[in-house]
Design a protein around this motif. Sequence first.
Motif, mmCIF file in Angstrom:
data_model
loop_
_atom_site.group_PDB
_atom_site.id
_atom_site.type_symbol
_atom_site.label_atom_id
_atom_site.label_comp_id
_atom_site.label_asym_id
_atom_site.label_seq_id
_atom_site.Cartn_x
_atom_site.Cartn_y
_atom_site.Cartn_z
ATOM 1 N N GLU A 104 1.155 -1.078 -0.379
ATOM 2 C CA GLU A 104 -0.400 -0.247 0.050
ATOM 3 C C GLU A 104 0.905 0.806 -0.289
ATOM 4 O OE1 GLU A 104 -3.279 0.292 -0.517
ATOM 5 O OE2 GLU A 104 -3.378 -1.810 -0.249
ATOM 6 N N ILE A 111 -0.938 9.672 -5.539
ATOM 7 C CA ILE A 111 0.325 9.814 -4.552
ATOM 8 C C ILE A 111 1.565 9.779 -4.431
ATOM 9 C CG2 ILE A 111 0.270 8.473 -2.086
ATOM 10 C CD1 ILE A 111 -2.475 7.343 -2.691
ATOM 11 N N PHE A 121 0.872 5.795 0.724
ATOM 12 C CA PHE A 121 -0.107 6.227 1.840
ATOM 13 C C PHE A 121 1.239 7.559 1.460
ATOM 14 C CE2 PHE A 121 -0.636 2.040 3.828
ATOM 15 C CZ PHE A 121 -2.665 2.377 3.949
ATOM 16 N N GLY A 165 -6.349 7.700 5.526
ATOM 17 C CA GLY A 165 -5.461 5.967 6.235
ATOM 18 C C GLY A 165 -6.217 5.194 5.023
ATOM 19 N N SER A 208 -7.029 2.793 1.378
ATOM 20 C CA SER A 208 -6.245 2.325 0.943
ATOM 21 C C SER A 208 -5.901 3.297 -0.262
ATOM 22 C CB SER A 208 -5.860 0.728 0.939
ATOM 23 O OG SER A 208 -7.242 0.526 0.023
ATOM 24 N N SER A 266 -5.991 9.385 1.214
ATOM 25 C CA SER A 266 -4.579 8.518 2.066
ATOM 26 C C SER A 266 -4.576 9.639 2.820
ATOM 27 C CB SER A 266 -3.718 8.992 0.352
ATOM 28 O OG SER A 266 -3.059 8.011 0.674
#
Length: 370
Positions: free
Chosen positions: A6, A66, A8, A45, A47, A42
Amino acid sequence: MARQPEVFVRELSPDEAQRLVKITRTARDRVRLRRAGIVLASVQGRSASEAAMMFAAKPQYAREVIHAFNQQGFAALDPKWSGGRPRRFGPHVRELVCRLARTPPQQVGLPFTTWSLSKLVEHLAAAHRVVISVETVRQVLRDAGVRWQATKTWKASRDPRFVEKMNRILDLYDRAADGRLDPGARVICVDEFGPLNLQPRPGRGWFPTGRPARLRATYSRHGGVRHMFAGLDLASGQLFYRLRDRKRGREFLDFLRRLRRLRRRFPAGRLHVVCDNFSPHLRADVADWCTGHGVELVFTPTNASWLNWIESEFTALRYFTLDGSDYPSHTAQEAAIAGYVRWINRHARPKKHFAPESKIRRPDYLPNVA
């Protein structure tokens, strides 16, 4: 297949977080709004897959947004628009289209005097093997500043004293505007307007779409014609006139006599009368009377009546009183002219700055040679 780790968004400062929220609330561009929404999701929190699902995007797209935000900051939210599809026709073809459009068709062996867009397209395909649409030709010509326009006529002045006469008139205009004439002197621009007959005249106006005013197409001229003698006083900008059945030398001389009798309008100073070379203006009795009554006739060069300032007033008079009219009698027509003259005299201002930026003000100006 291994699951992708993932991704972030990096930790944001309070100011950055506040700015991001503001973008999601105020952005009008859809791309910027969606990218800001993915980044905000993102931050909260979620995904990349969850953020992508919220904005109907693919997970890979969310990860790219991202990553770009982590590297570039808020600049990554702005869409990078490309220039669109490359032009199909290069500068060579565009120059060919414009050059051909400016060339009379008869010079390339075609039996007509002007191009239509369809004929231009056909000739490009037949003679130059350029297959192009009518709409593309129109856009190419528009981008190059080539417009469909009506041809105009012109007449050059062959007066051997053109420059001398023109400079004399311009000097009078400038001195009148600056107050440098002799005490009591005035510059009066005089000319005849007409003939004024009774007939329907086309014009323009504001009408419902597709429903313009209609004028009769067939008519019989009756009542003869009338002629308007008019003078424009540059000091006040006012127009005064007389209507007569004929425009001979005696009528012109009578009009000049009326100028001298209007003492309230014109003091006893010298009158500089700008007029054209119409034969009644050149009569010996007219010249003798002017010599004895302090009137100087200042003649415009041959075929250069545009130097007479009153011509612009005649253009407005024709536009606002005659165009679009169909007067039943000379009485009605003359009443309309009188009403218009009263209106412009109430709104008159001194005439100044005759063609200040025109090429005729250049010291080396010469008229076109036909």
